[in-house]
Design a protein around this motif. Structure first.
Motif, mmCIF file in Angstrom:
data_model
loop_
_atom_site.group_PDB
_atom_site.id
_atom_site.type_symbol
_atom_site.label_atom_id
_atom_site.label_comp_id
_atom_site.label_asym_id
_atom_site.label_seq_id
_atom_site.Cartn_x
_atom_site.Cartn_y
_atom_site.Cartn_z
ATOM 1 N N GLN A 237 38.288 41.900 37.858
ATOM 2 C CA GLN A 237 38.435 40.449 37.741
ATOM 3 C C GLN A 237 38.317 39.777 39.106
ATOM 4 O OE1 GLN A 237 42.025 39.331 35.717
ATOM 5 N NE2 GLN A 237 41.359 37.233 35.379
ATOM 6 N N LYS A 238 38.944 40.360 40.120
ATOM 7 C CA LYS A 238 38.843 39.800 41.473
ATOM 8 C C LYS A 238 37.407 39.812 41.966
ATOM 9 C CE LYS A 238 43.445 40.681 43.440
ATOM 10 N NZ LYS A 238 44.190 41.408 44.486
ATOM 11 N N ALA B 176 46.649 45.132 34.763
ATOM 12 C CA ALA B 176 46.629 45.698 36.115
ATOM 13 C C ALA B 176 45.350 46.501 36.353
ATOM 14 C CB ALA B 176 47.848 46.596 36.324
ATOM 15 N N TYR B 177 44.872 47.202 35.317
ATOM 16 C CA TYR B 177 43.642 47.986 35.461
ATOM 17 C C TYR B 177 42.416 47.088 35.568
ATOM 18 C CZ TYR B 177 45.921 52.457 34.651
ATOM 19 O OH TYR B 177 46.702 53.575 34.786
ATOM 20 N N ALA C 139 38.616 45.398 27.052
ATOM 21 C CA ALA C 139 39.168 44.492 28.063
ATOM 22 C C ALA C 139 38.131 44.176 29.139
ATOM 23 C CB ALA C 139 40.407 45.121 28.692
ATOM 24 N N ILE C 140 37.362 45.182 29.559
ATOM 25 C CA ILE C 140 36.300 44.952 30.542
ATOM 26 C C ILE C 140 35.193 44.094 29.943
ATOM 27 C CG2 ILE C 140 34.371 46.126 31.698
ATOM 28 C CD1 ILE C 140 36.784 46.277 33.375
ATOM 29 N N ALA C 141 34.836 44.361 28.686
ATOM 30 C CA ALA C 141 33.787 43.587 28.017
ATOM 31 C C ALA C 141 34.194 42.120 27.880
ATOM 32 C CB ALA C 141 33.478 44.186 26.655
ATOM 33 N N ASN C 142 35.472 41.872 27.586
ATOM 34 C CA ASN C 142 35.955 40.495 27.429
ATOM 35 C C ASN C 142 35.965 39.733 28.746
ATOM 36 O OD1 ASN C 142 36.352 40.912 24.697
ATOM 37 N ND2 ASN C 142 38.505 41.495 24.933
ATOM 38 N N LEU C 143 35.965 40.468 29.847
ATOM 39 C CA LEU C 143 35.935 39.831 31.164
ATOM 40 C C LEU C 143 34.613 39.100 31.381
ATOM 41 C CD1 LEU C 143 37.726 39.671 33.729
ATOM 42 C CD2 LEU C 143 36.510 41.679 34.574
ATOM 43 N N LEU C 144 33.537 39.676 30.832
ATOM 44 C CA LEU C 144 32.204 39.061 30.927
ATOM 45 C C LEU C 144 31.583 39.062 29.532
ATOM 46 C CD1 LEU C 144 31.013 40.932 34.146
ATOM 47 C CD2 LEU C 144 31.408 38.465 33.984
ATOM 48 N N PRO C 145 31.968 38.096 28.683
ATOM 49 C CA PRO C 145 31.530 38.116 27.279
ATOM 50 C C PRO C 145 30.025 38.001 27.088
ATOM 51 C CG PRO C 145 32.695 36.068 27.812
ATOM 52 C CD PRO C 145 32.884 36.985 28.965
ATOM 53 N N SER D 204 21.231 47.998 45.328
ATOM 54 C CA SER D 204 22.067 47.693 46.497
ATOM 55 C C SER D 204 23.457 47.261 46.030
ATOM 56 C CB SER D 204 21.435 46.589 47.358
ATOM 57 O OG SER D 204 21.200 45.423 46.597
ATOM 58 N N ILE D 205 24.475 47.716 46.743
ATOM 59 C CA ILE D 205 25.862 47.392 46.401
ATOM 60 C C ILE D 205 26.239 46.098 47.115
ATOM 61 C CG2 ILE D 205 28.206 48.271 46.231
ATOM 62 C CD1 ILE D 205 26.117 50.077 44.913
ATOM 63 N N GLU D 206 26.561 45.080 46.350
ATOM 64 C CA GLU D 206 26.896 43.771 46.918
ATOM 65 C C GLU D 206 28.377 43.682 47.302
ATOM 66 O OE1 GLU D 206 24.538 41.303 47.401
ATOM 67 O OE2 GLU D 206 23.137 42.881 46.797
ATOM 68 N N LYS D 207 29.245 44.135 46.411
ATOM 69 C CA LYS D 207 30.693 44.058 46.648
ATOM 70 C C LYS D 207 31.355 45.283 46.035
ATOM 71 C CE LYS D 207 31.279 38.985 46.686
ATOM 72 N NZ LYS D 207 32.174 38.822 47.821
ATOM 73 N N ASN D 208 32.500 45.674 46.593
ATOM 74 C CA ASN D 208 33.212 46.825 46.056
ATOM 75 C C ASN D 208 34.705 46.692 46.328
ATOM 76 O OD1 ASN D 208 34.345 49.805 46.983
ATOM 77 N ND2 ASN D 208 33.177 49.878 45.089
ATOM 78 N N ILE D 209 35.512 47.094 45.349
ATOM 79 C CA ILE D 209 36.959 47.180 45.519
ATOM 80 C C ILE D 209 37.390 48.578 45.096
ATOM 81 C CG2 ILE D 209 39.216 46.401 44.675
ATOM 82 C CD1 ILE D 209 38.099 43.620 44.371
ATOM 83 N N PHE D 210 38.107 49.281 45.967
ATOM 84 C CA PHE D 210 38.594 50.631 45.672
ATOM 85 C C PHE D 210 40.111 50.611 45.646
ATOM 86 C CE2 PHE D 210 40.291 54.655 47.382
ATOM 87 C CZ PHE D 210 39.868 55.516 46.388
#
Length: 473
Positions: free
Chosen positions: A314-315, A308-309, A342-348, A214-220
């Protein structure tokens, strides 16, 4: 087992995967590439699709790119302008959208649906060459999460006109999760799915519980895409050329078209290699250009845009209260190591799943889903509000001195669980018993001869109506 197919058709490229003998694999096109450019061109009076449309002499062709944007029934003026600026066709928008393909030999009009059908037809040819027996090619498609049912039906119609038998359309984040078999997790988990395509980007938080996704949240975001990175690299090469030859490629549309094409190829090479060679014949005024670009240089060029990417992801993470344990990356531009890190460092503390090529992930997940559907031919797919039965109690499996919790209460029917069984070499038969509690009396029993099986062997349990099926694999 029948072959099942999955397709992900994006703005920039399309990918075709097949599911057979329990595994998904990506099929290469006639050029040997695993990904086909989603580009259609009219060259003289001949239609070209894929790599042939992308290469050659762009100035002599009428080319359409990013057609997927206008396949969405809720497209806006920004989408229309984006498609027109990236293509060499005029777009009419009166009663309906029409592309005007004009070459030295002819002028033709075509709709976004016709263009999508041509791309699906290209993929259908690849699929039909992969099977010996003639018959319907069963297919599952992926669509963006925010697309309406009407937009999804347009995709289905185009794929069916191309020759496919479409089983279902699923969301891109769900397909990405299926590719990594996360629905088989015994625990409830939350996953960050981040996709960076050629012209769009989206981030989703997906919850997986008892096989349910199930999709909980999404940003496009339609303003973030890999084409910005390609443009930065092209501008850098143009600057180097200008400094040496005192000629400016940016003053010529033809030169920039060449430059962007070579910069895009260079970007993809640098995703896997530490350096890439760029050679452009007759860039400006007959002057050729040859240059080596290192990955370190490329990463320095794009470093200002990385934040920016990452912002959409992050939000999403900051607004989510739960624990995210896995990250799935997809989209061709997520092959870039700097963006992956960069994505991996967001959630170490989360596990980054990157074993599948990012621009193949969604197609692989679609193919797997198609295989699951063919395994259960009695499933009804016509009603999106299907009634689902759930398990009313826990089920434990006992064998030898081991106890395994197969399914917990609330698990939906047709969920599967596979476990590795280790048995002593002198054991010829094993009794497997099912229990509602570890210390409760058995309610079912099955004896399996394991004498001829390799050790360890796999036991797959499938939850079915009024019974549980145990199969040795």
């Amino acid at each position: 087992m029948a072959v099942a197919y999955g397709i992900h058709l994006g703005n920039s490229s399309g990918c075709l995967a097949a599911f057979t003998n329990g595994a998904s694999s990506v099929l290469a096109n006639d050029a040997g590439d695993r990904v086909t450019p989603a580009i259609v061109a009219l060259n003289g009076s001949e239609w070209e699709v894929g790599l042939t449309a992308k290469t050659g002499q762009p100035a002599s062709k009428a080319i359409i790119k990013n057609n997927k944007r206008l396949m969405n029934c809720e497209w806006n003026e920004d989408d229309l302008l984006f498609v027109e600026s990236s293509s060499s066709c005029r777009i009419q928008n009166e009663d309906k959208v029409l592309y005007e393909f004009e070459t030295s030999e002819t002028k033709l009009y075509s709709s976004p649906d016709n263009i999508a059908t041509k791309i699906y037809a290209k993929l259908f040819t690849i699929a039909s060459h992969s099977v010996k027996d003639e018959g319907d090619l069963k297919l599952v498609l992926a669509a963006p999460l925010h697309w309406s049912q009407t937009s999804r039906e347009r995709l289905i119609k185009c794929a069916e006109l191309a020759g496919f038998d479409v089983l279902q359309v699923i969301s891109e984040p769900a397909a990405a999760c299926l590719a990594y078999n996360v629905e088989e997790s015994a625990e409830d988990i939350n996953i960050l799915v981040y996709r960076l395509g050629g012209s769009t980007c989206d981030a989703s938080i997906v919850n997986v519980s008892s096989g349910f996704i199930s999709i909980e949240k999404n940003i496009f975001r339609s303003d973030l895409g890999g084409q910005c990175l390609t443009k930065d690299l092209a501008d850098y090469i143009a600057q180097e050329f200008r400094q040496k030859w005192k000629l400016d490629p940016q003053e010529s549309r033809r030169a920039m078209a060449k430059l962007l094409q070579h910069a895009d190829n260079c970007k993809h090479v640098l995703s896997t290699l530490s350096s890439a060679h760029v050679f452009i014949e007759s860039l400006v005024d007959g002057v050729d250009w040859s240059q080596n670009v290192s990955r370190a240089r490329f990463e320095n060029i794009i470093s200002s845009k990385v934040s920016a990417y990452i912002e959409p992801a992050q939000k999403l993470v900051e607004s989510f209260d739960g624990i995210i344990s896995k990250i799935v990356v997809c989209g061709g531009n997520m092959k870039i190591p700097k963006l992956q890190s960069a994505i991996a460092n967001l959630l170490p503390n989360a596990e980054l799943l990157s074993g599948i090529n990012p621009d193949e992930v969604i197609a692989v997940g679609c193919a797997k889903h198609a295989g699951i559907i063919l395994d259960f031919p009695n499933l009804s797919l016509s009603d999106v509000n299907t009634e689902v039965e759930f398990l009313g109690q826990d089920i434990y499996l006992k064998y030898l001195d081991e106890t395994v919790k197969l399914f917990k209460e609330g698990t939906p029917l047709y969920t599967q669980y596979t476990c590795d069984i280790n048995s002593p070499s002198d054991v010829k038969n094993i009794s497997f018993t099912l229990h509602a509690q570890p210390d409760a009396k058995e309610f079912a029993k099955e004896d399996i001869n394991v004498e001829s099986l390799s050790k360890p062997f796999k036991l797959k349990a499938t939850l079915q109506e009024e019974k549980l099926l145990l199969v040795v694999e």
